[in-house]
Design a protein around this motif. Structure first.
Motif, PDB file in Angstrom:
ATOM      1  N   PHE A  46       0.891  -1.174   0.000  1.00  0.00           N
ATOM      2  CA  PHE A  46       0.000   0.000   0.000  1.00  0.00           C
ATOM      3  C   PHE A  46       0.922   1.214   0.000  1.00  0.00           C
ATOM      4  N   GLY A  65      -2.155  -3.854  -2.396  1.00  0.00           N
ATOM      5  CA  GLY A  65      -2.234  -2.423  -2.116  1.00  0.00           C
ATOM      6  C   GLY A  65      -3.075  -2.071  -0.907  1.00  0.00           C
ATOM      7  N   VAL A  85      -1.357  -2.633   6.579  1.00  0.00           N
ATOM      8  CA  VAL A  85      -0.889  -3.777   7.356  1.00  0.00           C
ATOM      9  C   VAL A  85      -2.050  -4.572   7.973  1.00  0.00           C
ATOM     10  N   TYR A 128      -3.631  -8.097   6.975  1.00  0.00           N
ATOM     11  CA  TYR A 128      -3.570  -9.178   7.962  1.00  0.00           C
ATOM     12  C   TYR A 128      -4.960  -9.782   8.151  1.00  0.00           C
ATOM     13  N   VAL A 158      12.445  -7.507  10.385  1.00  0.00           N
ATOM     14  CA  VAL A 158      11.651  -6.742  11.343  1.00  0.00           C
ATOM     15  C   VAL A 158      10.228  -6.655  10.822  1.00  0.00           C
ATOM     16  N   PRO A 202       6.066  -5.248  11.413  1.00  0.00           N
ATOM     17  CA  PRO A 202       5.336  -4.180  12.094  1.00  0.00           C
ATOM     18  C   PRO A 202       4.766  -4.669  13.431  1.00  0.00           C
ATOM     19  N   GLY A 230       8.912  -5.074  15.500  1.00  0.00           N
ATOM     20  CA  GLY A 230       9.227  -3.643  15.526  1.00  0.00           C
ATOM     21  C   GLY A 230       8.162  -2.869  16.276  1.00  0.00           C
ATOM     22  N   PRO A 258     -15.824  -2.880  10.610  1.00  0.00           N
ATOM     23  CA  PRO A 258     -14.596  -2.391   9.979  1.00  0.00           C
ATOM     24  C   PRO A 258     -14.828  -1.806   8.593  1.00  0.00           C
ATOM     25  N   ILE A 265     -21.109  -5.554   6.786  1.00  0.00           N
ATOM     26  CA  ILE A 265     -20.886  -5.993   8.167  1.00  0.00           C
ATOM     27  C   ILE A 265     -21.654  -5.087   9.127  1.00  0.00           C
ATOM     28  N   ILE A 272     -13.298   4.700  12.006  1.00  0.00           N
ATOM     29  CA  ILE A 272     -12.758   5.843  11.281  1.00  0.00           C
ATOM     30  C   ILE A 272     -11.247   5.794  11.274  1.00  0.00           C
TER      31      ILE A 272
HETATM   32  C1  B12 Z   1      -8.838   2.157   5.320  1.00  0.00           C
HETATM   33  C2  B12 Z   1      -9.137   0.799   5.909  1.00  0.00           C
HETATM   34  C3  B12 Z   1      -9.601  -0.192   5.029  1.00  0.00           C
HETATM   35  C4  B12 Z   1      -9.698   0.005   3.520  1.00  0.00           C
HETATM   36  C5  B12 Z   1      -8.387  -0.464   2.902  1.00  0.00           C
HETATM   37  C6  B12 Z   1      -7.541   0.658   2.454  1.00  0.00           C
HETATM   38  C7  B12 Z   1      -6.152   0.206   2.095  1.00  0.00           C
HETATM   39  N1  B12 Z   1      -5.713   0.527   0.905  1.00  0.00           N
HETATM   40  O1  B12 Z   1      -5.493  -0.402   2.888  1.00  0.00           O
HETATM   41  C8  B12 Z   1     -10.823  -0.977   3.142  1.00  0.00           C
HETATM   42  C9  B12 Z   1     -12.167  -0.266   3.234  1.00  0.00           C
HETATM   43  C10 B12 Z   1     -10.736  -1.579   1.739  1.00  0.00           C
HETATM   44  C11 B12 Z   1     -10.692  -1.970   4.293  1.00  0.00           C
HETATM   45  C12 B12 Z   1     -11.160  -3.261   4.205  1.00  0.00           C
HETATM   46  C13 B12 Z   1     -11.098  -4.189   5.232  1.00  0.00           C
HETATM   47  N2  B12 Z   1     -10.675  -3.966   6.495  1.00  0.00           N
HETATM   48 CO1  B12 Z   1      -9.849  -2.322   7.027  1.00  0.00          CO
HETATM   49  N3  B12 Z   1      -9.279  -0.623   7.833  1.00  0.00           N
HETATM   50  C14 B12 Z   1      -8.993   0.544   7.305  1.00  0.00           C
HETATM   51  C15 B12 Z   1      -8.591   1.536   8.416  1.00  0.00           C
HETATM   52  C16 B12 Z   1      -9.745   2.520   8.671  1.00  0.00           C
HETATM   53  C17 B12 Z   1      -7.331   2.348   8.112  1.00  0.00           C
HETATM   54  C18 B12 Z   1      -6.175   1.530   7.559  1.00  0.00           C
HETATM   55  C19 B12 Z   1      -5.091   2.421   7.050  1.00  0.00           C
HETATM   56  O2  B12 Z   1      -5.096   2.846   5.901  1.00  0.00           O
HETATM   57  N4  B12 Z   1      -4.122   2.731   7.899  1.00  0.00           N
HETATM   58  C20 B12 Z   1      -2.998   3.549   7.549  1.00  0.00           C
HETATM   59  C21 B12 Z   1      -1.753   2.686   7.212  1.00  0.00           C
HETATM   60  C22 B12 Z   1      -0.580   3.580   6.853  1.00  0.00           C
HETATM   61  O3  B12 Z   1      -1.446   1.933   8.366  1.00  0.00           O
HETATM   62  P1  B12 Z   1      -0.549   0.629   8.380  1.00  0.00           P
HETATM   63  O4  B12 Z   1      -0.478  -0.003   7.061  1.00  0.00           O
HETATM   64  O5  B12 Z   1      -0.960  -0.220   9.513  1.00  0.00           O
HETATM   65  O6  B12 Z   1       0.909   1.173   8.712  1.00  0.00           O
HETATM   66  C23 B12 Z   1       1.210   1.755   9.965  1.00  0.00           C
HETATM   67  C24 B12 Z   1       1.834   0.779  10.951  1.00  0.00           C
HETATM   68  O7  B12 Z   1       1.391  -0.542  10.779  1.00  0.00           O
HETATM   69  C25 B12 Z   1       3.312   0.946  10.767  1.00  0.00           C
HETATM   70  N5  B12 Z   1       4.004   0.017   9.895  1.00  0.00           N
HETATM   71  C26 B12 Z   1       3.689  -0.366   8.640  1.00  0.00           C
HETATM   72  N6  B12 Z   1       4.606  -1.170   8.128  1.00  0.00           N
HETATM   73  C27 B12 Z   1       5.560  -1.333   9.049  1.00  0.00           C
HETATM   74  C28 B12 Z   1       6.734  -2.054   9.018  1.00  0.00           C
HETATM   75  C29 B12 Z   1       7.551  -2.069  10.154  1.00  0.00           C
HETATM   76  C30 B12 Z   1       8.793  -2.863  10.119  1.00  0.00           C
HETATM   77  C31 B12 Z   1       7.175  -1.325  11.302  1.00  0.00           C
HETATM   78  C32 B12 Z   1       8.048  -1.353  12.470  1.00  0.00           C
HETATM   79  C33 B12 Z   1       6.012  -0.583  11.310  1.00  0.00           C
HETATM   80  C34 B12 Z   1       5.204  -0.584  10.195  1.00  0.00           C
HETATM   81  O8  B12 Z   1       3.467   2.220  10.200  1.00  0.00           O
HETATM   82  C35 B12 Z   1       2.279   2.777   9.667  1.00  0.00           C
HETATM   83  C36 B12 Z   1       2.056   4.131  10.318  1.00  0.00           C
HETATM   84  O9  B12 Z   1       2.264   4.109  11.665  1.00  0.00           O
HETATM   85  C37 B12 Z   1      -8.344   0.572   9.632  1.00  0.00           C
HETATM   86  C38 B12 Z   1      -8.738   1.131  10.997  1.00  0.00           C
HETATM   87  C39 B12 Z   1      -7.840   2.219  11.457  1.00  0.00           C
HETATM   88  N7  B12 Z   1      -8.405   3.312  11.892  1.00  0.00           N
HETATM   89  O10 B12 Z   1      -6.630   2.092  11.396  1.00  0.00           O
HETATM   90  C40 B12 Z   1      -9.211  -0.652   9.277  1.00  0.00           C
HETATM   91  C41 B12 Z   1      -8.782  -2.057   9.695  1.00  0.00           C
HETATM   92  C42 B12 Z   1      -7.309  -2.220   9.409  1.00  0.00           C
HETATM   93  N8  B12 Z   1      -9.576  -2.983   8.764  1.00  0.00           N
HETATM   94  C43 B12 Z   1      -9.938  -4.062   9.349  1.00  0.00           C
HETATM   95  C44 B12 Z   1     -10.681  -5.095   8.681  1.00  0.00           C
HETATM   96  C45 B12 Z   1     -11.136  -6.277   9.550  1.00  0.00           C
HETATM   97  C46 B12 Z   1     -10.965  -5.028   7.301  1.00  0.00           C
HETATM   98  C47 B12 Z   1     -11.708  -6.084   6.468  1.00  0.00           C
HETATM   99  C48 B12 Z   1     -11.201  -7.510   6.656  1.00  0.00           C
HETATM  100  C49 B12 Z   1     -13.202  -5.998   6.795  1.00  0.00           C
HETATM  101  C50 B12 Z   1     -14.076  -6.830   5.888  1.00  0.00           C
HETATM  102  N9  B12 Z   1     -14.355  -8.046   6.281  1.00  0.00           N
HETATM  103  O11 B12 Z   1     -14.498  -6.368   4.872  1.00  0.00           O
HETATM  104  C51 B12 Z   1     -11.532  -5.616   5.017  1.00  0.00           C
HETATM  105  C52 B12 Z   1     -10.485  -6.408   4.236  1.00  0.00           C
HETATM  106  C53 B12 Z   1     -10.498  -5.921   2.812  1.00  0.00           C
HETATM  107  C54 B12 Z   1      -9.776  -6.727   1.799  1.00  0.00           C
HETATM  108  N10 B12 Z   1     -10.484  -7.593   1.114  1.00  0.00           N
HETATM  109  O12 B12 Z   1      -8.616  -6.530   1.622  1.00  0.00           O
HETATM  110  C55 B12 Z   1      -9.533  -4.102  10.804  1.00  0.00           C
HETATM  111  C56 B12 Z   1      -8.397  -5.102  11.101  1.00  0.00           C
HETATM  112  C57 B12 Z   1      -8.648  -5.803  12.418  1.00  0.00           C
HETATM  113  C58 B12 Z   1      -7.477  -6.583  12.860  1.00  0.00           C
HETATM  114  N11 B12 Z   1      -6.833  -6.140  13.945  1.00  0.00           N
HETATM  115  O13 B12 Z   1      -7.132  -7.558  12.276  1.00  0.00           O
HETATM  116  C59 B12 Z   1      -9.207  -2.604  11.120  1.00  0.00           C
HETATM  117  C60 B12 Z   1      -8.117  -2.384  12.178  1.00  0.00           C
HETATM  118  C61 B12 Z   1     -10.523  -1.934  11.564  1.00  0.00           C
HETATM  119  C62 B12 Z   1     -11.060  -2.512  12.870  1.00  0.00           C
HETATM  120  N12 B12 Z   1     -10.778  -1.912  14.002  1.00  0.00           N
HETATM  121  O14 B12 Z   1     -11.756  -3.484  12.849  1.00  0.00           O
HETATM  122  N13 B12 Z   1     -10.078  -1.464   5.344  1.00  0.00           N
END
Ligand code: B12
Ligand code: SF4
Lengths: 442, 325
Positions: free
Chosen positions: A340, A367, A370, A374, A403, A405, A426, B189, B194, B219
């Motif tokens: 992504f 795309g 994390v 997952y 490492v 996330p 990490g 989510p 859902i 959100i």
């Molecule tokens: C936007 C979003 C979506 C979007 C996806 C957008 C996209 N392109 O990813 C859509 C609407 C499609 C979506 C769908 C789903 N989602 Co969603 N989504 C979100 C949301 C609101 C934000 C995610 C996001 O963009 N975060 C921003 C990015 C930058 O974060 P990140 O990748 O995690 O990276 C951060 C860290 O992880 C870290 N990091 C990343 N890489 C690395 C590497 C290392 C080494 C280290 C140290 C750190 C690190 O740094 C980043 C910044 O701090 C979250 C809730 C939330 N508020 O966070 C739920 C969330 C992730 N979704 C969730 C779920 C369950 C789903 C679905 C399975 C639901 C469903 N059944 O339909 C589907 C799966 C879709 C699919 N088929 O792929 C859950 C996951 C629950 C869990 N703990 O497992 C969450 C947490 C919501 C919740 N509370 O329930 N989702």
């Protein structure tokens, strides 16, 4: 745009002569409707039919350009009420306001400095507005000249006084500024000025009724590069008027509103201004003019613009592969993340600022972020192991440590078993990486 | 020229839900708050009713937060070891419409506070302020399941908003709400289907609960996936207006919590000189996130920075002005 094959067919000669390359007129009409053919291919359409089809197929909102060269800002040509139905196309122009009664040079310089780097992208304020508050044409002209000398960005010239506008246009007409504004009192002169210099023109009524009427009059004078201003300034009223402009243009093809729209903030406190501008940006303003000009005030607004105007159909992804940060050796740390683009660039930025040469393996998650990946099993012990084995990492480093996330700490056991690599958990947020890297790898 | 205003005709409206209960209704709140009821898209007063303004809560924890940015110390540092005092300050000094207490201390990895400790913390908040109260668990569902019952019972009659119920885990909290007639937060989510499914399951447990749900569509912060949540919320609201009863509940979002996890909110200016002054940047990151959700139809927001609360309440004042033609 939006015409069905049958609607188009009505205007064709219906002779099925095949000169267009299609077997029948109907087949040709269908091809036109799906954008696979162009009307020019039929040599037999009448001029009336051509005009009817052209105007019916014109976009509901006209594309209007402000500025020149690398700094052209394109406004309008929107087709949706909700971004989830398709997408929004031309990001709202954000114009920082400079009054001719303040220190013009200083503010113009500050404006030029407004550039941000975030998540692998540059953010800019793309327009600068100069307003005549002095009531003095010469002073306004001087201010406009000063600003033009400091920045090449697209300009908005704000005065209802045609004499002041004329003076300003003498110095910057070739920059194609947005002339703001024609009103019931001055529209003949303003239209003449804008049309003569081929500059786009804001049409400002007292309310939406007068705006519609005035658009007709200005079009009557032969100018069609217009931008709408309903004259309202209260947040709630502006929201309503901008909504009417967009709805009537898109859903009713109401021609007087088939132009982009401009909105102006009124709040004195720049923090309130940012929020007010955000409302207008969300709901249909193609340009917003505001006074706020500090980085911390504009960064949130420009970030909202970026988010609002992304294409909801496709997550922005980076290529899933092994990336080098700096010049890594066979000893350098390896970080795992998704492909992504938002996630990847956040992680890359942090790894970069640790100043320790490293590698980042971006795993193909289709795309998504994390936790999203997952939860959908796209960031699992299996997919990650496949990525590790498939990217040549084992030949590039002599250690066997990755490492992951912190949010997916639970993967540690399964991943170690599946891949045979040692897994280091990490920090949860990427912002912790710099410190983590210094503690572990320096 | 009189323009023919385009008003959408909607078949239905958002359900109205009242939070809190006064003495007359068996509680101890000084007043109640009603949200929802709109028969128009956000703030389009010209096409329908927007009878209740969106409201803004501030966030209180049952323990002094260890990972909040140091800038919050000046606002809450003198009160955050006592949830009652903390809540009182939020209402009296900062103007919060209501309070959300997060029972973070119950997290087994933090303080592993007992259900009795949690009851104690909630009681302190209820005693300290007269506004309606939202209570959420620590986020670890096994532990939370043990907390909902005792908290719901101890606050019987108060008409709390209690959460969160999720698809895999909705029974414990819903039962606790049913037994003591509280309201429940149903969290999905960012997924419309859902969201509906969960509401249906809750309604199946008790038809009365169908009118006692607040949707948390999940959100994200500005810059961290906000566009997905924004659009899901817009779609849910459209669905509600078009007559889908299982989407017709008011919506809530934890804006402060999401925003203050971001780098943009927490990074000092000397580390990112190109981003400007930190506190105002973080506060505006929060206010801008909240602004966007107001435009997509949110009814209850939980914020963290007192200035963000003030600015957003001002924005709501402006947006609640009639704009009929
Ligand atoms: C936007 C979003 C979506 C979007 C996806 C957008 C996209 N392109 O990813 C859509 C609407 C499609 C979506 C769908 C789903 N989602 Co969603 N989504 C979100 C949301 C609101 C934000 C995610 C996001 O963009 N975060 C921003 C990015 C930058 O974060 P990140 O990748 O995690 O990276 C951060 C860290 O992880 C870290 N990091 C990343 N890489 C690395 C590497 C290392 C080494 C280290 C140290 C750190 C690190 O740094 C980043 C910044 O701090 C979250 C809730 C939330 N508020 O966070 C739920 C969330 C992730 N979704 C969730 C779920 C369950 C789903 C679905 C399975 C639901 C469903 N059944 O339909 C589907 C799966 C879709 C699919 N088929 O792929 C859950 C996951 C629950 C869990 N703990 O497992 C969450 C947490 C919501 C919740 N509370 O329930 N989702
Ligand atoms: S060339 Fe024109 S008239 Fe001939 S078949 Fe094609 S559409 Fe019909």
């Amino acid at each position: 745009m939006g015409l069905t094959g049958l609607e188009i067919y009505k205007h064709l000669p219906k002779t099925n002569c095949k000169d267009c390359g299609s077997p029948t007129c109907l087949a040709f009409a269908m091809a036109l409707a799906s954008g696979k053919a162009s009307l020019d291919a039929c040599p037999h359409v009448t001029d009336e039919a051509k005009e009817a089809l052209d105007s019916a197929s014109a976009p509901p909102i006209k594309l209007v350009k402000v500025g020149t060269g690398d700094h052209v800002v394109e406004l309008g040509e929107e087709t949706e009420i909700f971004r989830h139905d398709k997408r929004f196309f031309h990001p709202t122009g954000v114009a920082v306001l400079i009054s001719d009664t303040e220190d013009v040079a200083a503010k113009a310089e500050a404006f030029e400095g407004l550039e941000f780097h975030r998540v692998g992208m540059d953010f800019v304020t793309d327009m600068v507005a100069v307003q005549c508050d002095s009531g003095d044409a010469a002073k306004f002209k001087e201010a406009v000249e000063t600003v033009a000398g400091k920045t090449e960005k697209a300009m908005v010239l704000i005065t209802e006084d045609p004499a002041a506008m004329e003076a300003a246009l003498e110095v910057v007409a070739d920059r194609k500024p947005l002339v703001c504004a024609a009103t019931a009192d001055n529209f003949e002169k303003m239209t003449e000025l804008a049309k003569g210099k081929e500059c786009p023109l804001v049409v400002r009524g007292k309310d939406i009724n007068e705006t519609a009427e005035l658009v007709g009059k200005v079009e009557g004078l032969g100018h069609k590069d217009l931008v709408l201003d309903s004259g309202a300034r209260e947040t709630s009223k502006v929201l309503a008027d901008l909504t009417q402009f967009r709805r009537l243009a898109v859903k009713k093809k109401f021609r007087p509103f088939g132009y982009p729209a401009i909105a102006f903030t009124t709040k004195e406190d720049p923090r309130e201004e940012v929020v007010q501008a955000g409302v207008y940006m969300s709901k249909y303003a193609d340009v917003v003019v505001l006074k706020a000009c500090e980085k911390q005030q504009l960064l949130p607004l420009l970030s909202w613009r970026l988010n609002l105007y992304t294409d909801p159909q496709k997550p922005i992804a980076v290529e899933a592969k092994l990336y080098d940060v700096g010049e890594p050796t066979d000893d350098s740390p390896v970080y795992l993340t998704t492909n992504f683009s938002l996630t990847y660039f956040i992680v890359e930025g942090e790894v970069e600022s640790s100043r320790i040469p490293s590698r980042i393996l971006s795993v193909d998650t289709g795309g998504v972020s994390v936790l999203t990946a997952y939860a959908d099993n796209k960031f699992s012990a299996e997919t990650i192991t496949e990525a590790i084995k498939g990217c040549g990492l084992e030949d590039k480093v002599k250690h066997r440590k990755v490492v992951i996330p912190g949010h997916v700490a639970v993967l540690k056991g399964a991943l170690e078993e599946e891949s045979g690599w040692e897994v280091i958990v990490g920090p949860r947020e990427a912002s912790g990486i710099t410190k983590f890297a210094k503690d572990n790898f320096a | 020229m009189a323009v023919e205003i385009l008003k959408e005709k909607y078949r239905s409206k958002v359900g109205e839900v009242t939070l809190g209960a006064t003495k007359d209704d068996g509680g101890t709140r000084s007043h109640t708050i009603t949200v929802g009821g709109e028969s128009a898209l956000p703030f389009l007063h010209f096409e329908g009713e927007v009878p209740n303004r969106p409201v803004v809560a501030l966030e209180v924890w049952d323990m002094a937060p260890e990972d909040w940015d140091p800038l919050f110390e000046k606002f809450y540092g003198d009160v955050w070891d006592d949830p009652g005092k903390w809540a009182k300050k939020c209402v009296d000094e900062y103007g919060a419409d209501l309070i959300q207490i997060r029972l973070k201390g119950a997290d087994p990895d933090l303080k592993d506070a007992s259900p009795e400790d949690c009851v104690e913390a909630v009681k302190k908040v209820l005693e300290a302020v007269g506004v309606p109260v939202i209570v959420v668990g620590c986020g670890k569902s096994e532990k939370d399941a043990k907390i909902y019952g005792p908290v719901a019972e101890a606050a019987a009659g108060e008409n709390l908003l209690l959460g969160v119920a999720e698809l895999e885990d909705y029974k414990a909290v819903t039962s606790a709400c049913m037994a003591n007639s509280h309201l429940v937060i149903a969290q999905s989510p960012i997924d419309i289907n859902i969201c509906k499914q969960l509401n249906i399951l809750i309604a199946e447990m008790s038809t009365a609960m169908a009118n006692r749900i607040i949707i948390d569509p999940t959100i994200a912060a500005l810059g961290y996936g906000i566009e997905y949540s924004y659009s899901i919320m817009e779609r849910a609201r459209n669905g509600a207006l078009q007559g889908d009863k299982m989407l017709a509940m008011p919506m809530i979002g934890n804006v402060g919590l999401e925003v203050w996890r971001t780098k943009e909110a927490n990074t000092p200016e000397d580390e990112e000189p190109g981003w400007g002054e930190q506190e105002e940047r973080g506060m505006l990151w929060e206010a801008t996130t909240a602004m966007a959700y107001l435009q997509s139809g949110i009814n209850i927001m939980v914020l963290r920075h007192p200035d963000a609360l003030k600015i957003i309440k001002g924005n709501i004042d402006d947006l609640m002005q009639d704009n009929s033609y």
